[in-house]
Enzyme design. Structure first.
Site, mmCIF file in Angstrom:
data_model
loop_
_atom_site.group_PDB
_atom_site.id
_atom_site.type_symbol
_atom_site.label_atom_id
_atom_site.label_comp_id
_atom_site.label_asym_id
_atom_site.label_seq_id
_atom_site.Cartn_x
_atom_site.Cartn_y
_atom_site.Cartn_z
ATOM 1 N N ALA A 1 0.830 -1.209 0.000
ATOM 2 C CA ALA A 1 0.000 0.000 0.000
ATOM 3 C C ALA A 1 0.862 1.255 0.000
ATOM 4 O O ALA A 1 1.836 1.353 0.757
ATOM 5 C CB ALA A 1 -0.920 0.008 1.226
ATOM 6 N N CYS A 2 0.511 2.198 -0.865
ATOM 7 C CA CYS A 2 1.186 3.490 -0.896
ATOM 8 C C CYS A 2 0.147 4.564 -1.162
ATOM 9 O O CYS A 2 -1.055 4.307 -1.097
ATOM 10 C CB CYS A 2 2.290 3.504 -1.950
ATOM 11 S SG CYS A 2 1.704 3.341 -3.640
ATOM 12 N N ASP A 3 0.587 5.773 -1.446
ATOM 13 C CA ASP A 3 -0.345 6.883 -1.592
ATOM 14 C C ASP A 3 -1.229 6.733 -2.825
ATOM 15 O O ASP A 3 -2.432 6.933 -2.767
ATOM 16 C CB ASP A 3 0.435 8.199 -1.680
ATOM 17 C CG ASP A 3 -0.169 9.253 -0.780
ATOM 18 O OD1 ASP A 3 -0.989 8.890 0.079
ATOM 19 O OD2 ASP A 3 0.179 10.434 -0.919
ATOM 20 N N GLY B 1 -0.997 3.873 -5.045
ATOM 21 C CA GLY B 1 -1.236 2.479 -5.434
ATOM 22 C C GLY B 1 -0.617 2.134 -6.767
ATOM 23 O O GLY B 1 -1.096 1.249 -7.471
ATOM 24 N N ILE C 1 -3.663 3.496 -0.130
ATOM 25 C CA ILE C 1 -4.094 3.302 1.258
ATOM 26 C C ILE C 1 -5.571 3.627 1.434
ATOM 27 O O ILE C 1 -6.301 2.910 2.128
ATOM 28 C CB ILE C 1 -3.228 4.161 2.207
ATOM 29 C CG1 ILE C 1 -1.819 3.558 2.299
ATOM 30 C CG2 ILE C 1 -3.850 4.241 3.601
ATOM 31 C CD1 ILE C 1 -0.874 4.322 3.171
#
Length: 591
Positions: free
Chosen positions: A394-396, A398, A427
């Site tokens: 998960a990141c800001d 995706g 996220i």
């Protein structure tokens, strides 16, 4: 004072992140529209009067409605998206000759927010059997009133704002001042403040300009890969230590992959290099301005390949000259700074990477590949690796290196014979059914707040972390690959009722008697003191996080294929089944 500035910066970054969450999922539609424009308008590659008729409907209706739906869904799932998109039609209808992208970015989230508030008031008060009626009419009435508000209220305001911004851009372009934008854009990129500018203002204005003349220089202001590429080339020749060793790989990721944040630590390691980025960006914009160049659609990400795809017919040389000018100027300035100033060492690159992440308020998706250091993480005691079925990077946004990290771990699992789903996500789009979530360190707290029940693993670098091998060994010890498939196919006799948090009544349409059945069971649970989510859904909209799924017998097989990990209960009649009392008793024993 510095903390106050940092707080403001974080708020602007969060705002830009939300804007990009509306735009980025729909970039494919923008690209498709840009390609249709570049090919079929009267000055396109293959002029076609019939096919060119798609250009206006796509920019006037399709793109705003997609943005509005995405914005509403981010806040209140599908119902919010439907209300947001419907309400946006009011804004569009008020001014059908002007693309209402800005209006969609306001009305979509507004519709989702109000739908969420309405549901919070009505859902606990709906009487059994009236769920479908109330849900449909509450959303319908809200969309109706918002569409009227969009037509008479928001539409004129957005139209005025769009025209004002358009005139401002025209004045700047006519005065030859557009290259000055680099003074703001290039430092903003390093601080990750560019999303609010790029996705909030430039893309809507550029899209309207493309509709009128077939191209727009505004698409190039932030996306030109030349400035960063020139800086990385300078490090390849004049840099030292780790910075020089990592620059070639960073240059490829930046120029071909279009992930610009890879070069930000190199600037932060020597802040005077921002001058090289500014002058390089200004040179590229000046070249494009003098040669009257613009792209037919957004170059997202800012890769040379995206530029090639979005360049109008006969203007490839102009496009290359603009990128070359930006690269050459930034290279020469950066080379001079590196050559005649004191060089820093490997530790400074790591410090600069951390500084970038602190300034951005979030972990970089790719910059961690520049450094190897990772902090020790305490092992979570008692986590059951046997039940792990889903792992998410998960990141800001995706995208980017989180997708690459997921691909790497997926390959490791495949070689080890582990049948575990591995994917990537933004996220704010996590669903809550994830078993393990892997994030970069400054994003871990956000992910924990979003899904507190998952195991969270923090890494410095999605592309290279020893924790992947540690996780692999833990899973291999707990999950016997030879038995995994057999266990999945067997009847879950040992189903753990103590962990049930979600029960879903599933049918073909997700309405009618399934809603009534859900209402009946919800009342039984309430009387029994059970705080368990009970709802209804169409089978094809099941999300995978359901613990128990109740279906009528002829549909059970479809539901099992859709969500094989859930416990499935088959009934003859949603409105009257002895299984409900049995289920209530089982849950009372274990919860």
């Amino acid at each position: 004072m510095s903390e106050q500035k940092s707080g403001i910066s974080r708020k602007v970054q969060a705002f830009g992140s939300f804007l990009s969450s509306m735009i980025m999922p729909n970039i494919a539609a923008f690209i498709a529209w840009g390609l249709i424009t570049a090919m079929f308008i009267d000055v396109g590659w293959f002029p076609n009067e019939d096919l060119a008729t798609m250009v206006d409907p796509m920019i006037v209706y399709l793109l705003p409605l997609l943005i509005a739906y995405t914005g509403g869904k981010l806040i209140s799932d599908v119902r919010g998206g439907v209300v947001g998109a419907t309400a946006t039609m009011g804004v569009i209808a008020a001014f059908p000759d002007s693309p209402m992208l800005l209006g969609a970015m306001i009305m979509g989230p507004l519709g989702g927010y109000l739908m969420k508030q309405v549901d919070a008031v009505l859902v606990p008060r709906i009487r059994q059997g009236l769920e479908m009626l109330v849900n449909n009419f509450s959303a319908g009435f809200l969309a109706f009133f918002l569409a009227l508000f969009g037509y008479y209220g928001l539409g004129p305001v957005v139209s005025w704002l769009t025209q004002l911004l358009g005139r401002l851009v025209d004045v700047i372009v006519d005065a030859g001042l557009l290259p000055i934008a680099s003074i703001f854009i290039e430092p903003a990129k390093v601080l990750f403040l560019n999303n609010a500018i790029n996705h909030g203002v430039l893309t809507p204005l550029a899209s309207e300009e493309v509709r009128e003349v077939g191209r727009s220089i505004l698409f190039t202001l932030e996306s030109n890969p030349g400035p960063g590429f020139g800086i990385l080339l300078a490090y390849m020749i004049f840099g030292k230590g780790t910075a020089r060793a990592t620059a070639p790989g960073a240059a490829i990721i930046h120029f071909v992959g279009g992930i610009h944040e890879i070069y930000f630590p190199y600037i932060l390691m020597k802040p005077t290099l921002v001058v090289a980025a500014i002058l390089g960006g200004a040179s590229g914009i000046l070249t494009f301005s003098l040669l009257d160049f613009g792209l037919s659609g957004p170059a997202a990400p800012g890769s040379i390949l995206a530029y090639i795809a979005m360049t109008p017919r006969g203007e490839y040389l102009t496009m290359l000259l603009g990128i070359l000018a930006a690269t050459l100027v930034s290279f020469l300035v950066a080379a001079a700074i590196l050559k005649f100033s004191k060089q820093k060492d490997e530790a400074d690159l790591e410090t600069a990477t951390a500084q970038m992440e602190e300034s951005k308020g979030k972990k970089s998706s790719v910059a961690g590949s520049l450094t190897k250091a990772e902090e020790a993480e305490a092992t979570e005691v008692g986590f059951d690796y046997k039940n792990v079925d889903k792992i998410i990077f998960a990141c800001d946004a995706g995208m980017g290196s989180s997708a690459m990290g997921a691909g790497m771990l997926k390959n490791k699992f495949k070689k080890a014979g582990l049948d575990i789903e591995v994917t990537n996500s933004a996220i704010n789009q996590l669903k809550g059914d994830e078993d393990i979530i892997i994030t970069q360190k400054t994003l871990t707290e956000r992910a924990e707040n979003k899904v507190p029940t998952a195991k969270h693993i923090s890494v410095d670098n999605f592309l290279n972390s020893p924790k992947y091998d540690e996780l692999l060994e833990e899973l291999k010890e707990e999950q016997d690959p030879a038995q995994t498939k057999e266990a999945a196919e067997s009847e879950p006799a040992g189903f753990d009722y103590s962990k049930v948090g979600k029960v879903v009544f599933a049918c073909d349409a997700g309405m009618g008697s399934s809603a009534m059945g859900a209402g009946m069971l919800k009342n039984k649970f309430k009387k029994a003191g059970l705080d368990i989510d009970v709802t209804n859904s169409a089978i094809n909209q099941l999300k995978g996080d359901e613990d128990i799924i109740i279906t009528q017998k002829v549909l059970t097989e479809r539901a099992e294929n859709k969500v094989p990990d859930a416990k499935h209960i088959s009934v003859d009649n949603f409105l009257n089944s002895p299984h409900y009392d049995e289920l209530t008793e089982e849950l009372k024993k274990h919860q």
